[in-house]
Write a protein that holds these residues in place. Structure first.
Motif, PDB file in Angstrom:
ATOM      1  N   GLU A 382       0.859  -1.203   0.096  1.00 23.18           N
ATOM      2  CA  GLU A 382       0.122   0.127   0.008  1.00 23.18           C
ATOM      3  C   GLU A 382       0.632   1.293  -0.087  1.00 23.18           C
ATOM      4  OE1 GLU A 382      -3.252   2.216   2.864  1.00 23.18           O
ATOM      5  OE2 GLU A 382      -2.654   0.175   3.367  1.00 23.18           O
ATOM      6  N   SER A 383       1.985   1.257   0.882  1.00 24.72           N
ATOM      7  CA  SER A 383       2.497   2.263   1.075  1.00 24.72           C
ATOM      8  C   SER A 383       3.574   2.589  -0.185  1.00 24.72           C
ATOM      9  CB  SER A 383       3.688   2.329   2.125  1.00 24.72           C
ATOM     10  OG  SER A 383       2.945   2.289   3.295  1.00 24.72           O
ATOM     11  N   LEU A 384       3.901   1.363  -0.916  1.00 26.86           N
ATOM     12  CA  LEU A 384       4.737   1.455  -1.992  1.00 26.86           C
ATOM     13  C   LEU A 384       3.993   1.829  -3.301  1.00 26.86           C
ATOM     14  CD1 LEU A 384       7.408   0.679  -3.436  1.00 26.86           C
ATOM     15  CD2 LEU A 384       6.284  -1.862  -3.860  1.00 26.86           C
ATOM     16  N   ASN A 521      15.938   2.177  -1.447  1.00 25.14           N
ATOM     17  CA  ASN A 521      17.226   2.784  -0.630  1.00 25.14           C
ATOM     18  C   ASN A 521      16.901   2.497   0.883  1.00 25.14           C
ATOM     19  OD1 ASN A 521      18.715   3.684  -2.878  1.00 25.14           O
ATOM     20  ND2 ASN A 521      17.478   5.735  -2.880  1.00 25.14           N
ATOM     21  N   SER A 522      17.961   2.257   1.625  1.00 23.25           N
ATOM     22  CA  SER A 522      17.671   1.886   2.991  1.00 23.25           C
ATOM     23  C   SER A 522      17.284   3.017   3.886  1.00 23.25           C
ATOM     24  CB  SER A 522      18.964   1.134   3.617  1.00 23.25           C
ATOM     25  OG  SER A 522      20.189   2.276   3.490  1.00 23.25           O
ATOM     26  N   ASP A 523      17.422   4.302   3.170  1.00 24.63           N
ATOM     27  CA  ASP A 523      17.017   5.418   4.016  1.00 24.63           C
ATOM     28  C   ASP A 523      15.383   5.705   4.003  1.00 24.63           C
ATOM     29  OD1 ASP A 523      17.282   6.240   1.326  1.00 24.63           O
ATOM     30  OD2 ASP A 523      18.294   8.154   1.893  1.00 24.63           O
ATOM     31  N   ASN A 524      14.817   4.859   3.456  1.00 24.00           N
ATOM     32  CA  ASN A 524      13.300   4.935   2.975  1.00 24.00           C
ATOM     33  C   ASN A 524      12.997   6.082   1.948  1.00 24.00           C
ATOM     34  OD1 ASN A 524      12.556   3.273   5.060  1.00 24.00           O
ATOM     35  ND2 ASN A 524      12.076   4.856   6.718  1.00 24.00           N
ATOM     36  N   THR A 525      13.898   5.895   0.981  1.00 25.62           N
ATOM     37  CA  THR A 525      13.555   6.694  -0.326  1.00 25.62           C
ATOM     38  C   THR A 525      13.493   5.823  -1.458  1.00 25.62           C
ATOM     39  OG1 THR A 525      15.842   7.019  -0.734  1.00 25.62           O
ATOM     40  CG2 THR A 525      14.663   8.664   0.639  1.00 25.62           C
ATOM     41  N   LEU A 534      14.157  10.639 -17.324  1.00 24.70           N
ATOM     42  CA  LEU A 534      14.072  11.638 -16.182  1.00 24.70           C
ATOM     43  C   LEU A 534      14.366  10.791 -14.849  1.00 24.70           C
ATOM     44  CD1 LEU A 534      13.136  14.228 -14.745  1.00 24.70           C
ATOM     45  CD2 LEU A 534      10.910  13.561 -14.669  1.00 24.70           C
ATOM     46  N   GLU A 535      14.960  11.279 -13.723  1.00 23.60           N
ATOM     47  CA  GLU A 535      15.150  10.602 -12.353  1.00 23.60           C
ATOM     48  C   GLU A 535      14.705  11.385 -11.505  1.00 23.60           C
ATOM     49  OE1 GLU A 535      19.468   9.529 -11.855  1.00 23.60           O
ATOM     50  OE2 GLU A 535      19.721   8.933 -13.940  1.00 23.60           O
ATOM     51  N   TYR A 536      14.074  10.511 -10.249  1.00 20.20           N
ATOM     52  CA  TYR A 536      13.375  11.315  -9.329  1.00 20.20           C
ATOM     53  C   TYR A 536      13.401  10.353  -8.065  1.00 20.20           C
ATOM     54  CZ  TYR A 536       9.533  13.654  -7.101  1.00 20.20           C
ATOM     55  OH  TYR A 536       8.916  14.745  -6.025  1.00 20.20           O
ATOM     56  N   GLU A 537      13.557  11.278  -6.844  1.00 19.89           N
ATOM     57  CA  GLU A 537      13.713  10.743  -5.726  1.00 19.89           C
ATOM     58  C   GLU A 537      12.358  10.933  -4.757  1.00 19.89           C
ATOM     59  OE1 GLU A 537      16.446  11.381  -1.933  1.00 19.89           O
ATOM     60  OE2 GLU A 537      17.684  10.301  -3.531  1.00 19.89           O
ATOM     61  N   GLN A 538      11.904   9.736  -4.417  1.00 18.14           N
ATOM     62  CA  GLN A 538      10.675   9.939  -3.579  1.00 18.14           C
ATOM     63  C   GLN A 538      10.692   9.194  -2.217  1.00 18.14           C
ATOM     64  OE1 GLN A 538       7.509  11.269  -4.540  1.00 18.14           O
ATOM     65  NE2 GLN A 538       6.864  10.720  -2.313  1.00 18.14           N
ATOM     66  N   SER A 539      10.345  10.012  -1.008  1.00 20.69           N
ATOM     67  CA  SER A 539      10.540   9.326   0.211  1.00 20.69           C
ATOM     68  C   SER A 539       9.173   8.446   0.069  1.00 20.69           C
ATOM     69  CB  SER A 539      10.328  10.549   1.241  1.00 20.69           C
ATOM     70  OG  SER A 539       9.203  11.199   1.005  1.00 20.69           O
ATOM     71  N   ILE A 540       9.426   7.456   1.297  1.00 21.33           N
ATOM     72  CA  ILE A 540       8.419   6.594   1.476  1.00 21.33           C
ATOM     73  C   ILE A 540       8.058   6.232   2.932  1.00 21.33           C
ATOM     74  CG2 ILE A 540       9.942   4.556   0.897  1.00 21.33           C
ATOM     75  CD1 ILE A 540       7.419   2.955  -0.121  1.00 21.33           C
ATOM     76  N   SER A 541       6.964   5.971   3.637  1.00 24.10           N
ATOM     77  CA  SER A 541       6.756   5.621   4.951  1.00 24.10           C
ATOM     78  C   SER A 541       5.998   4.249   5.234  1.00 24.10           C
ATOM     79  CB  SER A 541       6.045   6.818   5.605  1.00 24.10           C
ATOM     80  OG  SER A 541       6.316   8.010   5.388  1.00 24.10           O
ATOM     81  N   PRO A 542       6.932   3.274   5.136  1.00 22.91           N
ATOM     82  CA  PRO A 542       6.397   1.901   5.145  1.00 22.91           C
ATOM     83  C   PRO A 542       5.729   1.614   6.261  1.00 22.91           C
ATOM     84  CG  PRO A 542       8.952   1.804   4.736  1.00 22.91           C
ATOM     85  CD  PRO A 542       8.589   3.174   5.068  1.00 22.91           C
ATOM     86  N   LYS A 543       4.511   0.732   6.187  1.00 27.87           N
ATOM     87  CA  LYS A 543       3.580   0.566   7.663  1.00 27.87           C
ATOM     88  C   LYS A 543       3.896  -0.995   7.908  1.00 27.87           C
ATOM     89  CE  LYS A 543       0.033   3.658   5.956  1.00 27.87           C
ATOM     90  NZ  LYS A 543      -1.190   3.702   5.383  1.00 27.87           N
ATOM     91  N   VAL A 544       5.429  -1.103   8.110  1.00 29.12           N
ATOM     92  CA  VAL A 544       5.822  -2.608   8.409  1.00 29.12           C
ATOM     93  C   VAL A 544       6.488  -2.461   9.763  1.00 29.12           C
ATOM     94  CG1 VAL A 544       7.013  -4.583   7.624  1.00 29.12           C
ATOM     95  CG2 VAL A 544       5.884  -3.172   6.145  1.00 29.12           C
TER      96      VAL A 544
END
Length: 550
Positions: A382-384, A521-525, A534-544
């Motif tokens: 879901e977060s992904l 990435n291990s820093d939740n991005t 195009l390259e883009y960096e997106q933050s993510i907040s896993p619910k795990v």
């Protein structure tokens, strides 16, 4: 005949395409080990080799393990008598391996004919052999000196004799001389004006096949539907097959274009044909005849086909090294670990409460533990999905201003590559001198048993010959490409302008069409690489819940 103006476009050879590797993906590397006796000390070395190469492959970020192959207590005199060697060779033929690493040439094969023959066969498939002791990679140009010594200069001489014939055929292609094989191209026939003419009832079948494929149906299901409906096959003698449908989906003639020099003969000795993946220039003729499907639909099919066929093994529990296409999850192939580069795998977790949760995990960490991948994160689906769509929406507004910048840089690079003049006659004369010197040195080395001592000189001559040949080939390919460069820039600009706009709900079709690779990435991005560059960096907040490392 189409009312659009017929164009002839030269597509230059792509530098560095001989190895066909995606910069964002790992090489599938296999190891081969062999000992020729059953003595205890030999078997100890044998098992040490297997363990050493497995560890080496797993510790190399650019590599992923494609299998370990080994024959113990078996002579290397004949490859056919080594079962694991032949199993490895069959897997190479099926496209499951990119590179083979082995201890030395003698471990690979003692029989000279076997060694040369299998190295050439593997090279023709695009599979390299890395001999660690000799530090030779058969996909690198300087490795050619080994084959040159063993096979004398027979292949080079035949290459020289056939070069004029090849250039004559390529010049005819650049002039737009097209042979249309009506017997092999379904839904077309020769018209009264000697131009391709559409067969209406068969053209409808072609359109139906393209629509079904883009809707997510597999080739097998399309074949079953055609046969169940009683649609006559192109041969009119049997049923539709997977091969027939795949051929229709990959044939650019159905969008009105013609691509010449799709294949080429690897060498005049084996006379084997190989797919041209950029090693040689291609000739693309747009609007050559009336199309059955639009160019946009055809390109969508090629992108979807590439996604499906790029699947590979994602777990050591898989029966085969090659994965199978699934229309359910687009992330199976493009989601990879930012730490070790290995694909992520979709996993179903069952909590203590009995509730199930879908998560994505790095398969190397999942199967092998933290030894080879320590910090990869687990992401709930879901977060992904939410993070991916947030990135798509964000980049939709940013891509338009980047279009003129990207196309300008591409245009400058293309023109710079096309510039420059060389003395063709002088280069051809020097190539002939090098061949004569090499032949003389090889004959002298063989008669005086000084091959090893003269190895450096032979390598230098081989490198210079290859460099001159590449220079001459590139010059002939890029000479007179002004129309080609202009058309390519227009095509790239048109593609970039087809960016997604205002997407709110996750969609697998969208992901397949616009995203090439996603690195976790291990820093939740997430590092997202779009197909338009195009390259883009997106933050993510896993619910795990964070797992404890044992």
């Amino acid at each position: 005949m189409s009312e659009q103006k017929r164009e002839i476009i030269v597509i230059p050879a792509v530098e560095g395409q001989g190895t066909l590797k995606n910069r964002n993906r790992q090489l599938r590397v296999a190891s081969y080990s062999r000992v020729s006796t059953d003595f205890e000390e030999q078997l100890t070395s044998f098992h040490a080799q297997k363990s050493y190469y497995t560890d080496l492959i797993l510790r190399t970020p650019q590599w992923t393990l494609a299998g370990t192959y080994a024959d113990e207590g078996i002579s290397g005199a004949s490859a056919e008598k080594r079962p694991d060697f032949m199993r490895m060779y069959r897997h190479c033929k099926k496209g499951k391996i990119d590179l083979i690493i082995t201890k030395s040439i003698s471990r690979f094969a003692r029989n000279t004919l076997d060694s040369i023959g299998y190295v050439r066969k593997l090279k023709a498939m695009g599979v390299g052999v890395l001999f660690e002791k000799e530090n030779i990679n058969t996909l690198e140009e300087n490795s050619e000196v080994v084959l040159t010594i063993l096979a004398s200069l027979a292949q080079e001489e035949l290459n020289s004799m056939s070069m004029n014939i090849k250039m004559g055929k390529r010049m005819a292609m650049q002039e737009g001389k097209v042979h249309f094989p009506y017997a092999k191209v379904y839904a077309y026939r020769k018209g009264s004006d000697d131009q391709p003419e559409i067969i209406p009832e068969e053209a409808e079948i072609v359109t139906q096949i393209y629509r079904s494929y883009l809707s997510g149906k597999s080739v097998g299901k399309i074949v079953d539907a055609l046969n169940a409906s009683g649609v006559p096959s192109p041969s009119k003698k049997g049923d539709w097959t997977d091969t027939t449908v795949r051929g229709l989906l990959k044939n650019e003639r159905y969008c009105g274009d013609v691509l010449l020099q799709k294949t080429y003969i690897t060498d005049p000795i084996s006379k084997k044909s190989k797919k041209n993946n950029g090693e040689l220039p291609k000739i693309y003729i747009k609007n050559n005849h009336v199309p059955i499907v639009s160019r946009e639909v055809f390109e969508q099919v090629q992108r979807e086909s590439a996604r499906r066929t790029s699947k590979r093994k994602v777990t050591k529990a898989s029966i085969t090294e090659q994965g199978r296409y699934s229309s359910l999850y687009a992330l199976n192939d493009i989601l990879i670990c930012g730490e070790c580069g290995t694909p992520y795998k979709r996993v179903t977790w069952t909590k203590r409460s009995g509730k199930k949760q879908i998560v994505w995990r790095c398969y190397k960490r999942l199967d092998y533990g933290t030894k080879y991948c320590k910090d990869s994160i687990t992401i709930d689906e879901e977060s992904l999905h939410a993070a991916i769509m947030e990135a798509v929406r964000a980049t939709a507004g940013e891509q338009a201003p980047l279009i003129p910048i990207v196309t300008a840089e591409l245009e400058i690079g293309m023109w710079e590559k096309a510039e420059g003049q060389i003395n063709v006659e002088q280069i051809e004369q020097r190539m002939a001198e090098i061949k004569a010197q090499t032949m003389e040195l090889i004959n002298q080395s063989i008669s005086s048993h000084t091959v090893d001592e003269n190895g450096g000189k032979l390598k230098a001559l081989s490198d210079e010959l290859r460099s001159l040949y590449d220079m001459l080939t590139e010059y002939k390919a890029t000479n007179g490409t002004q129309v080609s460069i202009k058309q390519k820039i227009e095509d790239i600009t048109e593609f970039l302008e087809q960016a997604p706009v205002d997407y709110t709900t996750y969609d697998d079709t969208l992901v397949r069409q616009f995203i090439d690779t996603i690195k976790v990435n291990s820093d939740n991005t997430l590092k997202i690489y779009f197909k338009n560059g195009l390259e883009y960096e997106q933050s993510i907040s896993p619910k795990v819940r964070k797992l404890k490392v044992s």
